[in-house]
Scaffold this active site. Structure first.
Site, short mmCIF file in Angstrom:
data_model
loop_
_atom_site.label_atom_id
_atom_site.label_comp_id
_atom_site.label_asym_id
_atom_site.label_seq_id
_atom_site.Cartn_x
_atom_site.Cartn_y
_atom_site.Cartn_z
N GLU A 1 0.84 -1.21 0.00
CA GLU A 1 0.00 0.00 0.00
C GLU A 1 0.87 1.26 0.00
OE1 GLU A 1 -4.12 -0.55 2.01
OE2 GLU A 1 -2.66 -1.54 3.31
N GLU B 1 -1.73 -9.93 4.32
CA GLU B 1 -2.53 -9.75 5.53
C GLU B 1 -3.90 -10.42 5.41
OE1 GLU B 1 -2.96 -5.60 3.55
OE2 GLU B 1 -2.00 -7.51 3.12
#
Length: 253
Positions: free
Chosen positions: A107, A127
């Protein structure tokens, strides 16, 4: 040692995440150091291009889950839990990526204008395995970079992809030999910095300001930024340079 290292080379700022024992995972302290470093770059008129990278062979493995409670408290932070992913950069940001660029690390990389990858780098939202949400721009930036279908595949499966696949789908712009991503990033930053600066900045801002608008409105935005550049004298100066013989036949002098 500092968790974030800042080096300045002329007008280029290099921000390095320095937690190699955890593949440069970002804990609360590191996120605040990144936030401060990026805000400083954004406000420093002497610095033109920022490069974000990681130390010792990895970009970042994302948020440090051993500090999950403090990191969770930053979900609504105006600049994002990782420190800068909701920040609007007035100037170019390049990600120089080696090794793992996953979870919140991916990200962070998505917030850059250009991504450069070592050939053995790995990308993915790992994740997914632990129920950690994407909250640093992944669900918003990735589909705009690689398309909705490919983005959903990465987001929903949590799969790990290679640098070659990342390049093929447009996630990264350049692939280098291992250990050379930062060198390439500096090369590209120097190319950017060599151009008439007001024109480059205004064209970049024109793109971002018009990105989510209708074509008609986007064209008006482009014209307004273009007029601003012309009024500043950049085109006049460029024309004089061209007439004197510089930059002919595609030469980048």
């Amino acid at each position: 040692m500092d968790e974030v290292i800042i080096n300045k080379k002329d007008r280029i700022t290099i921000v390095t995440i320095n937690r190699p024992n955890v593949r440069n995972a970002v804990n609360y302290k590191t996120s605040k150091m990144l936030e401060n470093a990026m805000e400083e770059f954004n406000s420093d008129n002497e610095q033109h291009v920022c490069i974000i990278t990681g130390n010792c062979g990895n970009f970042s493995s994302g948020a440090d889950l051993s500090d999950a409670e403090k990191m969770s408290g930053e979900v609504l932070n105006k600049n994002g839990p990782m420190g800068f992913t909701r920040m609007f950069f007035q100037k170019p940001l390049i990600a120089a990526i080696e090794g793992y660029c996953v979870a919140g690390g991916l990200e962070m990389a998505l917030s850059a204008d250009i991504r450069i990858s070592g050939k053995d780098a790995k990308f993915g939202f790992l994740e997914r395995r632990f129920g950690v949400p994407l909250i640093d721009g992944g669900t918003q930036r990735l589909p705009k970079i690689i398309g909705v279908g490919r983005a959903l595949d990465m987001i929903l499966t949590g799969k790990l992809i290679s640098a070659d696949e990342a390049y093929k789908i447009g996630l990264v712009n350049y692939i280098t030999d291992n250990g050379k991503a930062l060198e390439k990033a500096i090369e590209i930053a120097k190319i950017m910095d060599s151009y008439p600066w007001d024109t480059l900045i205004n064209d970049r801002l024109s793109l971002y300001n018009g990105l989510y608008e209708s074509l008609n409105k986007g064209l008006r935005i482009e014209a307004e930024f273009g007029k601003k550049t012309i009024d500043g004298g950049a085109v006049r100066d460029g024309a004089k340079k061209f007439i004197s013989g510089h930059g002919r036949h595609g030469k980048m002098d």
